[in-house]
Design an enzyme around this catalytic site. Structure first.
Site, PDB file in Angstrom:
ATOM      1  N   LYS A 205       0.877  -1.142  -0.114  1.00 10.26           N
ATOM      2  CA  LYS A 205      -0.133  -0.047  -0.080  1.00 10.26           C
ATOM      3  C   LYS A 205       0.999   1.280  -0.040  1.00 10.26           C
ATOM      4  O   LYS A 205       0.685   2.239  -0.654  1.00 10.26           O
ATOM      5  CB  LYS A 205      -0.830  -0.082   1.176  1.00 10.26           C
ATOM      6  CG  LYS A 205      -1.633   1.368   1.447  1.00 10.26           C
ATOM      7  CD  LYS A 205      -2.648   1.511   0.594  1.00 10.26           C
ATOM      8  CE  LYS A 205      -3.209   2.991   0.760  1.00 10.26           C
ATOM      9  NZ  LYS A 205      -4.344   3.036  -0.104  1.00 10.26           N
ATOM     10  N   CYS A 259      -4.145  10.706   1.668  1.00 18.94           N
ATOM     11  CA  CYS A 259      -3.462   9.528   1.311  1.00 18.94           C
ATOM     12  C   CYS A 259      -1.905   9.756   0.705  1.00 18.94           C
ATOM     13  O   CYS A 259      -1.128   9.376   1.521  1.00 18.94           O
ATOM     14  CB  CYS A 259      -4.130   8.660   0.573  1.00 18.94           C
ATOM     15  SG  CYS A 259      -5.735   8.406   0.954  1.00 18.94           S
TER      16      CYS A 259
END
Ligand code: SAJ
Length: 427
Positions: A205, A259
């Site tokens: 990720k 993010c």
């Protein structure tokens, strides 16, 4: 394994769509949020965040009778943690929400249950932080209960489709945990489900978002170089991207959202000595608002006292999310330079920045303005008619920080148009 009940901790951009999707696929879901207001809003049939299709999905989930919301965790066969992992001013991860959510599961955790962390987290969080907290229950991770990490990879604006269609990486603290995770997500995921260990899944990720951040930094640096060299970066990118193995991203006012502007720091924190490139990319992107304001000053002189319409405040096009938005940073810098800034955000009309006036319509934002700056390429702003805009403004000066305005139309309408990255003589 067959799962029938699920407890989702955190009802934000990831938790709410995830809980609702499981519910519409027949699971008994309890959605938990510690914010009482969120629980009340949802119980009243409303939603507290904007995402295309989400309202309809949440309503369908409630109508199915499979979704309930609460401010405390309950016993379930599976748990998903989808709580925030912000960074502090020191650029280090704040895991307090993960710790608190995990601690609140401890009293209700039963043998045989599955716990999955979805929050983007520094490497080893599942093994080193989550497992010990959950083991406070007296149960052992991987033996008495299953423990896994799976990153969410959905793109804001397309969350509902990507939740189902994207490939899912699921990492377990042991193979049985990863397999349990696969059985849970197979309830609705149509994309490939790939199993690995928990730390690899966390790392994957972080790699994905760091890859994107570094590539956007490269595009932003290309834009700066182009301005210096008299090249139009937009044309140059278009030409470079005809190369079969090149795909340069788009320059802009910087990188926002919760993010990409955050996650690379988790890798820097894990090993600062091994991540100079990642750190530098972050600094380039964080420096982009100041770069843009500097270019505006170069073009029109001192900004103090100038009335400027700032169009768009969200972190990217067609979302209402303001978190870490570079557009807001640009407005702050303009205000700090003494400009009279009027903001207009069509997707989040109540958005405001301290020191700037929040206009409720585009007409109000533009009226009497001496310049406008397009900060977000929302559909509603891209299609702005330059003839109409020019009529309400005091001077026809426009800055396009997204390369999104049709240049010929704006120039024909008498605008002095400055496009980020379009070097002198090519703009
Ligand atoms: N941006 C540019 N130039 C570009 C692309 C983006 O300046 O060419 C800017 C945007 O304007 C925005 C920021 O970057 O400010 C981030 O936008 P984004 O669309 O690239 O990504 P996010 O933050 O909306 O979603 C990302 C996605 N990750 C990747 O594409 C690798 C998404 O798949 C993740 O699920 C999400 O982060 C997340 O939650 O981690």
């Amino acid at each position: 394994m067959d799962f029938h009940s699920l407890c989702v901790m955190g009802l934000g951009y990831i938790g709410l769509p995830t809980a609702s999707t499981f519910a519409t696929h027949g699971m008994q879901v309890i959605g938990v949020d510690v914010n009482r207001r969120v629980v009340d809003v949802l119980r009243n049939g409303e939603i507290h965040i904007q995402e295309p299709g989400l309202r309809t999905l949440v309503q369908a989930a409630f109508r199915s009778g499979n979704l309930r919301v609460s401010d405390r965790a309950e016993t379930a066969e599976a748990y998903i943690l989808a709580v925030p992992t912000p960074i502090g001013d020191d650029k280090r991860a704040d895991l307090s929400y993960v710790r608190a959510a995990a601690a609140s599961i401890v009293p209700v955790l039963r043998p045989g249950a599955l716990v999955v962390l979805e929050s983007t987290s520094p490497p080893r969080t599942t093994v080193d932080i989550l497992a010990p907290i959950l083991q406070g229950s007296g149960l052992r991770a991987g033996e008495d209960f299953y423990l896994a990490y799976t990153p969410e990879r959905v793109l804001p604006g397309q969350i509902l489709r990507e939740l189902i269609d994207n490939a899912r990486v699921i990492g377990g603290v042991n193979p049985a945990s990863a397999e349990a995770g696969r059985d849970l997500y197979a309830v609705f995921v149509k994309g490939e489900i790939i199993l690995t260990d928990a730390t690899t899944a966390e790392f994957v990720k972080l790699m994905e978002n760091t890859y994107r951040d570094a590539n956007i930094a490269l595009a932003n640096e290309f834009a700066r170089l182009s301005e210096r060299l008299g090249v139009d970066v937009w044309e140059a990118i278009d030409l470079a991207n005809r190369h079969p193995r090149v795909s340069v991203l788009r320059p802009g006012p910087g990188v926002g959202g919760h993010c990409i502007s955050v996650d690379p720091w988790f890798l820097v924190e894990a090993a600062p000595d091994l991540s100079p490139l990642i750190r530098q990319a972050r600094l380039v992107n964080d420096g982009q608002p100041a770069w843009l304001v500097g270019q505006m000053e170069k073009a029109v002189g001192p900004l103090a006292g100038k009335t400027i319409a700032a169009l768009g405040l969200a972190y990217k096009q067609d979302v209402d999310d303001l978190r870490e938005s570079p557009a807001i940073e640009v407005v702050r810098l303009l205000v700090a330079r003494g400009a009279q800034v009027r903001t207009y955000e069509p997707v989040a009309p109540s958005a405001a920045v301290e020191g700037a006036e929040a206009a409720t319509s585009i007409e109000q934002a533009l009226s009497g303005a001496e310049a406008l700056v397009l900060l977000v390429d929302h559909q509603a702003l891209r299609s702005l008619d330059p003839v109409v805009a020019g009529r309400s403004m005091k001077s026809r000066v426009a800055f396009d920080a997204r390369g999104a305005l049709p240049r010929a139309a704006w120039k024909t309408a008498g605008f002095q148009l400055h496009v980020l990255g379009a070097g002198e003589g090519n703009g």
